[in-house]
Structures are given as structure tokens and as C-alpha cells.
Enzyme design. Structure first.
Site, short mmCIF file in Angstrom:
data_model
loop_
_atom_site.label_atom_id
_atom_site.label_comp_id
_atom_site.label_asym_id
_atom_site.label_seq_id
_atom_site.Cartn_x
_atom_site.Cartn_y
_atom_site.Cartn_z
N THR A 87 14.58 -18.03 36.77
CA THR A 87 15.98 -17.93 36.35
C THR A 87 16.87 -18.15 37.56
O THR A 87 16.90 -17.32 38.48
CB THR A 87 16.28 -16.54 35.75
N LYS A 162 20.12 -19.40 29.73
CA LYS A 162 19.39 -18.19 30.14
C LYS A 162 20.37 -17.14 30.71
O LYS A 162 20.26 -15.95 30.43
CB LYS A 162 18.33 -18.57 31.17
N LYS A 230 20.78 -9.92 39.63
CA LYS A 230 20.95 -11.33 40.04
C LYS A 230 21.46 -12.17 38.87
O LYS A 230 22.37 -12.99 39.02
CB LYS A 230 19.59 -11.84 40.55
N1 LIG Z 1 10.11 -9.98 34.50
C1 LIG Z 1 10.76 -10.42 33.44
O1 LIG Z 1 10.83 -9.74 32.41
C2 LIG Z 1 11.42 -11.76 33.42
C3 LIG Z 1 11.74 -12.43 34.59
N2 LIG Z 1 12.36 -13.65 34.50
C4 LIG Z 1 12.68 -14.39 35.71
O2 LIG Z 1 11.46 -14.95 36.17
C5 LIG Z 1 11.44 -14.99 37.61
C6 LIG Z 1 10.24 -14.22 38.12
O3 LIG Z 1 10.35 -12.89 37.67
P1 LIG Z 1 9.21 -11.81 37.92
O4 LIG Z 1 7.87 -12.42 37.78
O5 LIG Z 1 9.57 -10.65 37.09
O6 LIG Z 1 9.50 -11.47 39.44
P2 LIG Z 1 8.55 -10.89 40.58
O7 LIG Z 1 9.46 -10.28 41.57
O8 LIG Z 1 7.46 -10.06 40.00
O9 LIG Z 1 7.88 -12.21 41.20
C7 LIG Z 1 8.61 -13.11 41.97
C8 LIG Z 1 7.67 -14.16 42.56
O10 LIG Z 1 8.43 -15.00 43.43
C9 LIG Z 1 7.72 -15.11 44.67
N3 LIG Z 1 8.67 -15.35 45.76
C10 LIG Z 1 9.78 -14.66 46.06
N4 LIG Z 1 10.39 -15.19 47.14
C11 LIG Z 1 9.65 -16.25 47.52
C12 LIG Z 1 9.77 -17.22 48.55
N5 LIG Z 1 10.81 -17.23 49.39
N6 LIG Z 1 8.81 -18.16 48.65
C13 LIG Z 1 7.77 -18.17 47.79
N7 LIG Z 1 7.60 -17.30 46.77
C14 LIG Z 1 8.54 -16.35 46.64
C15 LIG Z 1 7.00 -13.78 44.82
O11 LIG Z 1 5.96 -13.93 45.75
P3 LIG Z 1 5.50 -12.63 46.61
O12 LIG Z 1 5.02 -11.64 45.62
O13 LIG Z 1 4.45 -13.20 47.48
O14 LIG Z 1 6.73 -12.19 47.32
C16 LIG Z 1 6.52 -13.56 43.39
O15 LIG Z 1 5.34 -14.29 43.14
C17 LIG Z 1 12.80 -14.44 38.05
O16 LIG Z 1 13.68 -15.51 38.24
C18 LIG Z 1 13.23 -13.57 36.87
O17 LIG Z 1 14.63 -13.43 36.80
C19 LIG Z 1 12.65 -14.25 33.31
C20 LIG Z 1 12.34 -13.62 32.13
C21 LIG Z 1 11.73 -12.32 32.10
O1 LIG Z 2 14.94 -12.05 31.67
C1 LIG Z 2 14.46 -11.12 31.05
C2 LIG Z 2 14.10 -11.16 29.67
O2 LIG Z 2 13.65 -10.13 29.13
O3 LIG Z 2 14.26 -12.24 29.06
#
Ligand SMILES: NC(=O)C1=CN([C@@H]2O[C@H](COP(=O)(O)OP(=O)(O)OC[C@H]3O[C@@H](n4cnc5c(N)ncnc54)[C@H](OP(=O)(O)O)[C@@H]3O)[C@@H](O)[C@H]2O)C=CC1
Ligand SMILES: O=CC(=O)O
Length: 283
Positions: A87, A162, A230
Site C-alpha cells: 500500500t 486502497k 501511514k
Molecule cells: N497487515 C495487513 O492487514 C495488511 C497490510 N497491507 C499493506 O501491505 C504491506 C505489508 O504489510 P504487512 O505485511 O502487514 O507489514 P509487515 O511490517 O509485517 O512487513 C513489511 C515487510 O516489508 C519489508 N521491508 C520494510 N522495509 C524494507 C526495506 N527498506 N527494504 C526491504 N524490505 C523492507 C519487511 O522486511 P523486514 O521484516 O526484513 O524488515 C517486511 O518483510 C503494507 O504496505 C501494508 O500497509 C495491506 C492490506 C492488509
Molecule cells: O489494509 C488493511 C486491510 O485490512 O485491508
């Protein structure tokens, strides 16, 4: 997407989504467990795979994985596709799209609606935009990760959709938190409030799922609060660009910011309840 698919970002969502791909016979790179191979850098993943999917935390992460040293761009070339499901705002997505296409690759943004459980169950809603041909190629993968995929046209439309959805969700969660507090402070049973809400016209899966855990103060992260804040921030910026006044969303964003300042950013976004409660407790 029959070939090996690269997957960048194995957080809460990326892990669940890539597991579904593997379960359904896709060969997934960048996964440590379950028989998939691991590459050292994003560039190495792109080199090895025709298609690469990213699921990263925020615009800064999405940007750096593409543009930094050993990033996606270094190995991007004609015949390869990059699908960013993180996102982000439409500007970030457009910059990534331009860079990928300037190297001859294809780009699709495909943020998702639905949290950890829908990701595990392959029940996400996929909001795709960009290269239509890549969308069609990605559909078999989307079909195992989601229950519905929409193609929304030009790059940016998926990101915007989104953000609008999550702006509504974050505002609703704040109103819900205030309602729980009002019920409690005025001597009502909060579980009864949940039952009443569930019977009426504003019943919804979020209140049903989050209500009981909020009452128990249990905030194991499905959707980390820092990511919801965010999304509020990016949605408000979209409102700025379009001169749309959003006082409700702005107030909700303040509550999420307050929650972050209270150290709740890594908990589930429903922990905003604690920030909404806090001024009442401190008075
Ligand atoms: N959780 C949810 O319910 C939902 C989330 N989203 C969106 O999906 C995305 C991921 O969410 P979510 O999985 O929950 O988040 P997490 O925080 O669990 O995971 C984020 C991922 O991004 C990686 N990352 C962060 N910074 C860097 C960087 N500079 N370089 C490389 N990798 C990086 C992390 O790696 P590392 O662990 O190694 O730092 C990790 O694998 C976000 O944009 C969120 O808004 C959308 C719908 C639902
Ligand atoms: O981004 C979060 C979700 O639940 O969708």
C-alpha cells in the site's frame, strides 16, 4: 505466471500470500521455508524470475527495493514483470512504474484489501492497475491469493482506491472506539453493544472481529497500527491534492498518531482504542 515467481517482503501479509502461491504449485523465490529458494538481493530475485511480486511496508521501502543498489531495477529488462502489492501513494507507484517500463519491463500495482486471515485463506480483494497484459498474466496468482481481482485502469488508481478504503476503515475504527468507551462510561455492557451493532444496519466484519479483542485489550497484530497511520497520512495527502475536506479522517489520523506516540505502532490497528481512551483516563 506459470514460471518461478519472486517474492520480496515476507512480513505478515507477504508470508501468508506467498505460502498460498506455493500451496497452489507456484515456485516461489525468496522464501526460506517450505522448499523455496532464497536470493541475497532484490536484483538477484529479478534476475532469476520472470515475475516478481513485492509486499513491502510503505512508500520508502517500496522505493528503496527498486532503486537502491542491488535493487529490482538493476536486473529489470524486457520480458520481465514487476507487481507491487504494497500500500503506497500513487506518486510512488508512478515513479516505480516509469522506472520499470524505462528498462523494458512491465509494471502492475496491486494493493490488497483484507488482512492477515484473508491473506492466509486466499480471500483478499486485489485492486490492480497498470499494464493490462501483466494483469492478465498475474490472474492465476491473484486467484489463489484473493477472492476477487479488479483492474482499475492506469497506474495510481489501485493505490488511490486502497487509500480511500483504508481512510474509511480507520475513521470507522475511531468511531467504534468512541462508541465502546461511551457505552462503558455510561454504564452499559460493551458486549451487549457489540450484539446490538451486529443485528443492525451498521453490522460489519471489522466490528465483529475486532470488538471482542478490543474489549479484552488484546492487540496481536494482524494489521500493524503504524501501517494504518501511514494509510491515513497518504489518504489525507490525496485529499489535499484534490481539495477534499476530510475532518473526520484528520481526527482519526490524530488518534493513530497518538497511539504511535504511546508505543503502540507495532500492535494491531485496533489498539487505537487505547489512544482514544487515554484522554478520558487521564482526566
Ligand atoms: N497487515 C495487513 O492487514 C495488511 C497490510 N497491507 C499493506 O501491505 C504491506 C505489508 O504489510 P504487512 O505485511 O502487514 O507489514 P509487515 O511490517 O509485517 O512487513 C513489511 C515487510 O516489508 C519489508 N521491508 C520494510 N522495509 C524494507 C526495506 N527498506 N527494504 C526491504 N524490505 C523492507 C519487511 O522486511 P523486514 O521484516 O526484513 O524488515 C517486511 O518483510 C503494507 O504496505 C501494508 O500497509 C495491506 C492490506 C492488509
Ligand atoms: O489494509 C488493511 C486491510 O485490512 O485491508
Amino acid at each position: 505466471m506459470g514460471e518461478e515467481v519472486g517474492f520480496l517482503g515476507l512480513g505478515i501479509m507477504g508470508k501468508a500470500m506467498s505460502m498460498n502461491l506455493i500451496r497452489h504449485g507456484f515456485k516461489c523465490d525468496e522464501l526460506v521455508e517450505h522448499g523455496a529458494s532464497v536470493a541475497e538481493t532484490p536484483a538477484a530475485v529479478v534476475k532469476k524470475c520472470k515475475y516478481t511480486i513485492a509486499m513491502l511496508s510503505d512508500p520508502s521501502a517500496a522505493h528503496s527495493v527498486v532503486f537502491d543498489k542491488d535493487g529490482v531495477l538493476e536486473q529489470m529488462c524486457s520480458g520481465k514483470g514487476y507487481v507491487d502489492m504494497s500500500t503506497v501513494d500513487s506518486d510512488t507507484s508512478s515513479k516505480i512504474s516509469e522506472a520499470i517500463t524505462s528498462k523494458g519491463g512491465c509494471f502492475l500495482e496491486a494493493p490488497v484489501s483484507g488482512s492477515k486471515k484473508p491473506a492466509e485463506d486466499g480471500q483478499l480483494v486485489i485492486l490492480a492497475a497498470g499494464e493490462k497484459k501483466l494483469y492478465e498474466e498475474a490472474l492465476p496468482a491473484f486467484d489463489v491469493m484473493g477472492k476477487k481481482s479488479l483492474f482499475l485502469g492506469q497506474v495510481g488508481n489501485g493505490a488511490k482506491m486502497k487509500l480511500v478504503v483504508n481512510m474509511i476503515m480507520g475513521s470507522m475504527l475511531n468511531a467504534f472506539s468512541e462508541g465502546l468507551i461511551l457505552a462503558d462510561k455510561s454504564g452499559l455492557n460493551t458486549q451487549t453493544l457489540l450484539d446490538v451493532l451486529d443485528l443492525g444496519g451498521i453490522a460489519n466484519p471489522m466490528f465483529k472481529m475486532k470488538g471482542p479483542t478490543m474489549i479484552q485489550k488484546s492487540y496481536s497484530p494482524a494489521f500493524p497500527l503504524k501501517h494504518q497511520q501511514k494509510d491515513m497520512r497518504l489518504a489525507l495527502a490525496l485529499g489535499d491534492e484534490n481539495a477534499v475536506s476530510m475532518p473526520v479522517a484528520a481526527a482519526a489520523n490524530e488518534a493513530f498518531k497518538k497511539a504511535r506516540s504511546m508505543g503502540l505502532g507495532d500492535l494491531d490497528f485496533s489498539a487505537v482504542y487505547e489512544a482514544v481512551k487515554f484522554p478520558q483516563n487521564s482526566s
